[in-house]
Design a protein around this motif. Structure first.
Motif, PDB file in Angstrom:
ATOM      1  N   TYR A  23     -32.460 -53.454 -30.848  1.00  0.00           N
ATOM      2  CA  TYR A  23     -31.647 -52.780 -31.852  1.00  0.00           C
ATOM      3  C   TYR A  23     -31.682 -51.261 -31.704  1.00  0.00           C
ATOM      4  O   TYR A  23     -31.547 -50.543 -32.663  1.00  0.00           O
ATOM      5  CB  TYR A  23     -32.097 -53.185 -33.252  1.00  0.00           C
ATOM      6  N   LYS A  49     -34.473 -50.090 -47.548  1.00  0.00           N
ATOM      7  CA  LYS A  49     -34.818 -50.478 -46.176  1.00  0.00           C
ATOM      8  C   LYS A  49     -33.591 -51.036 -45.446  1.00  0.00           C
ATOM      9  O   LYS A  49     -33.364 -50.731 -44.272  1.00  0.00           O
ATOM     10  CB  LYS A  49     -35.942 -51.516 -46.209  1.00  0.00           C
ATOM     11  N   THR A  52     -31.213 -48.121 -44.475  1.00  0.00           N
ATOM     12  CA  THR A  52     -31.634 -47.342 -43.307  1.00  0.00           C
ATOM     13  C   THR A  52     -31.345 -48.095 -42.010  1.00  0.00           C
ATOM     14  O   THR A  52     -31.001 -47.478 -41.002  1.00  0.00           O
ATOM     15  CB  THR A  52     -33.123 -46.979 -43.369  1.00  0.00           C
ATOM     16  N   LYS A  53     -31.441 -49.421 -42.028  1.00  0.00           N
ATOM     17  CA  LYS A  53     -31.162 -50.207 -40.831  1.00  0.00           C
ATOM     18  C   LYS A  53     -29.662 -50.282 -40.536  1.00  0.00           C
ATOM     19  O   LYS A  53     -29.247 -50.259 -39.374  1.00  0.00           O
ATOM     20  CB  LYS A  53     -31.695 -51.631 -40.989  1.00  0.00           C
ATOM     21  N   GLU A 140     -37.175 -56.136 -43.049  1.00  0.00           N
ATOM     22  CA  GLU A 140     -36.738 -55.795 -41.698  1.00  0.00           C
ATOM     23  C   GLU A 140     -36.284 -57.031 -40.931  1.00  0.00           C
ATOM     24  O   GLU A 140     -35.250 -57.023 -40.266  1.00  0.00           O
ATOM     25  CB  GLU A 140     -37.856 -55.085 -40.937  1.00  0.00           C
ATOM     26  N   THR A 143     -32.973 -58.223 -42.351  1.00  0.00           N
ATOM     27  CA  THR A 143     -31.884 -57.331 -41.956  1.00  0.00           C
ATOM     28  C   THR A 143     -31.474 -57.565 -40.506  1.00  0.00           C
ATOM     29  O   THR A 143     -30.288 -57.546 -40.178  1.00  0.00           O
ATOM     30  CB  THR A 143     -32.289 -55.861 -42.168  1.00  0.00           C
ATOM     31  N   GLU A 144     -32.442 -57.812 -39.639  1.00  0.00           N
ATOM     32  CA  GLU A 144     -32.118 -58.110 -38.246  1.00  0.00           C
ATOM     33  C   GLU A 144     -31.322 -59.403 -38.139  1.00  0.00           C
ATOM     34  O   GLU A 144     -30.375 -59.496 -37.351  1.00  0.00           O
ATOM     35  CB  GLU A 144     -33.395 -58.180 -37.414  1.00  0.00           C
TER      36      GLU A 144
END
Length: 154
Positions: A23, A49, A52-53, A140, A143-144
């Motif tokens: 990423y 969070k 930001t991603k 995280e 989100t991925e």
């Protein structure tokens, strides 16, 4: 002596394997979508969070341009108790519901759920710190998965 030679050989062989972060900014070019608008409701820490991603995808203009409405939810439940009724094990759950709208008004709903079970810690300060780290890591990961699902929308 032979072990040193083998170790050095393996180090030289594996150090130039061409690894790139999945990423990273350079690999964003490989994704065929961009985000024109982001709106959030729900858990504040989780939303920060996620934002930001996903901000990396708002910088570039691609073929598929999405408008995302993200609703997040974080929950901590007791999984097990001891004989005295004190909690011995917890489960932390992060749920992200996303309403995806393409510019041609196609609407799709995506949901990502991540959870983690962990044991209780005697020191409450350490437990809170550990729970915060778990929440960040689960966010995280979720989100991925969301980014991967967005890249596969046709």
């Amino acid at each position: 002596m032979l072990k040193k030679k083998i170790t050095i050989f393996l180090f030289l062989l594996l150090s130039s394997c061409g690894y790139k972060a999945m990423y990273s900014i350079e690999n964003i070019i490989n994704y065929n979508f961009s985000i024109s608008k982001l709106t959030f409701t729900g858990e504040r820490d989780v939303n920060i969070k996620i934002k930001t991603k996903l901000n990396k995808y708002t910088l570039v203009e691609k073929d598929k341009n999405f408008i995302l409405e993200i609703s997040s939810f974080a929950e901590k439940t007791i999984v097990a108790k001891d004989g005295a009724g004190d909690a011995t094990s917890f489960k932390s759950i992060i749920k992200i519901d996303t309403k995806v709208t393409l510019e041609n008004n196609l609407v799709k709903n995506l949901q990502v759920i991540e959870n983690f079970t962990y044991d209780n810690i005697e020191n409450q300060l350490d437990l809170k710190k550990y729970e915060r780290e778990i929440k960040i890591n689960l966010t995280e990961t979720a989100t991925e998965k969301l980014i991967f699902k967005l890249s596969n929308i046709q």
